[in-house]
Design a protein around this motif. Structure first.
Motif, PDB file in Angstrom:
ATOM      1  N   MET A  90       0.845  -1.200   0.000  1.00 12.83           N
ATOM      2  CA  MET A  90       0.000   0.000   0.000  1.00 12.83           C
ATOM      3  C   MET A  90       0.874   1.241   0.000  1.00 12.83           C
ATOM      4  O   MET A  90       1.810   1.352   0.781  1.00 12.83           O
ATOM      5  CB  MET A  90      -0.905   0.016   1.234  1.00 12.83           C
ATOM      6  N   LYS A  91       0.556   2.185  -0.889  1.00  8.61           N
ATOM      7  CA  LYS A  91       1.254   3.462  -0.944  1.00  8.61           C
ATOM      8  C   LYS A  91       0.255   4.581  -0.681  1.00  8.61           C
ATOM      9  O   LYS A  91      -0.848   4.567  -1.217  1.00  8.61           O
ATOM     10  CB  LYS A  91       1.905   3.660  -2.314  1.00  8.61           C
ATOM     11  N   ILE A  92       0.663   5.539   0.149  1.00  8.16           N
ATOM     12  CA  ILE A  92      -0.246   6.638   0.478  1.00  8.16           C
ATOM     13  C   ILE A  92      -0.676   7.384  -0.781  1.00  8.16           C
ATOM     14  O   ILE A  92      -1.835   7.787  -0.912  1.00  8.16           O
ATOM     15  CB  ILE A  92       0.419   7.604   1.487  1.00  8.16           C
ATOM     16  N   GLU A  93       0.250   7.528  -1.722  1.00  6.46           N
ATOM     17  CA  GLU A  93      -0.084   8.272  -2.945  1.00  6.46           C
ATOM     18  C   GLU A  93      -1.134   7.562  -3.801  1.00  6.46           C
ATOM     19  O   GLU A  93      -1.733   8.180  -4.692  1.00  6.46           O
ATOM     20  CB  GLU A  93       1.172   8.551  -3.778  1.00  6.46           C
ATOM     21  N   ASP A  94      -1.380   6.288  -3.536  1.00  3.88           N
ATOM     22  CA  ASP A  94      -2.403   5.555  -4.282  1.00  3.88           C
ATOM     23  C   ASP A  94      -3.805   5.764  -3.710  1.00  3.88           C
ATOM     24  O   ASP A  94      -4.797   5.455  -4.369  1.00  3.88           O
ATOM     25  CB  ASP A  94      -2.095   4.053  -4.274  1.00  3.88           C
ATOM     26  N   VAL A  95      -3.883   6.268  -2.464  1.00  2.00           N
ATOM     27  CA  VAL A  95      -5.179   6.482  -1.826  1.00  2.00           C
ATOM     28  C   VAL A  95      -5.866   7.696  -2.444  1.00  2.00           C
ATOM     29  O   VAL A  95      -5.253   8.754  -2.632  1.00  2.00           O
ATOM     30  CB  VAL A  95      -5.017   6.694  -0.303  1.00  2.00           C
TER      31      VAL A  95
END
Length: 204
Positions: free
Chosen positions: A1-6
């Motif tokens: 999980m990457k924050i920028e994908d949220v």
């Protein structure tokens, strides 16, 4: 999980569904902005964004009812996150284990659902520790006391079986299952983990 994908909404927020990692009970629905999500990952405890106060708040900072983060995932659209936690106390500001306690609609389920419901109840008892509760007393006495009860109940099961007493065997087996589930709850081991082992063995 990457924050920028949220995917955050137009206000910079994403809904965070908080679930007990042991019982799988949904505890609450809160919101996170990017900074709250970052701090949650760093602290390994939940940090939310208060829409009313417009500020970050670390769950349990004043009450002590923190939530240790076990896993965070997002949904298929990446615009909601599921936070699985081990709670150190009630999730709700009312003092309840979960914010979702009033049923709008329920249907009868199979009788084996009772094991899941019992797991949920034990997690609730451990979080709230209601005064005068048998389970609260055992949880407070710790793992040694709970393990001793399992030994006692296992002995009673053996005696009932050797006496060929079906009614007593059912009663003592229920006591044994109850205390086993209690031990799993105390040690933060979900019932799902036990079922997964059985399923793996069955498939081999």
């Amino acid at each position: 999980m990457k924050i920028e994908d949220v995917v955050f909404d137009e206000k910079g927020l994403v809904p965070a569904i908080v679930q007990d990692a042991r019982s799988k009970t949904v505890l609450t629905l809160a919101y996170m902005n990017e900074e709250a999500l970052k701090q949650t990952l760093q602290r390994k405890e939940t940090v939310f964004y208060s829409r009313s106060r417009q500020e970050l708040w670390h769950k349990g900072e004043t009450s002590g009812n923190t939530q240790k983060v076990e896993a965070i995932t997002y949904d298929c659209d990446q615009d909601a996150v599921l936070v699985q936690v081990t709670p150190a106390g009630p999730a709700c500001h009312t003092g309840s284990y979960s914010c979702f306690k009033d049923a709008l609609h329920t249907e009868e389920s199979d009788r084996y659902r009772m094991l899941t419901e019992l797991g949920e109840l034990l997690a609730k008892r451990k979080a709230e520790l209601p005064e005068g509760s048998y389970t609260s007393k055992l949880f407070q006495e710790g793992v040694d006391r709970i393990a001793k009860k399992i030994g006692e109940e296992a002995g009673e099961v053996i005696i009932a079986a050797k006496n060929d007493d079906r009614e007593e065997l059912a009663l003592e087996s229920a006591d044994l299952l109850f205390h086993l589930l209690m031990l799993l709850t105390d040690r933060n081991v979900p019932l799902d983990d036990v079922l997964a082992v059985l399923e793996e063995r069955h498939s081999n």
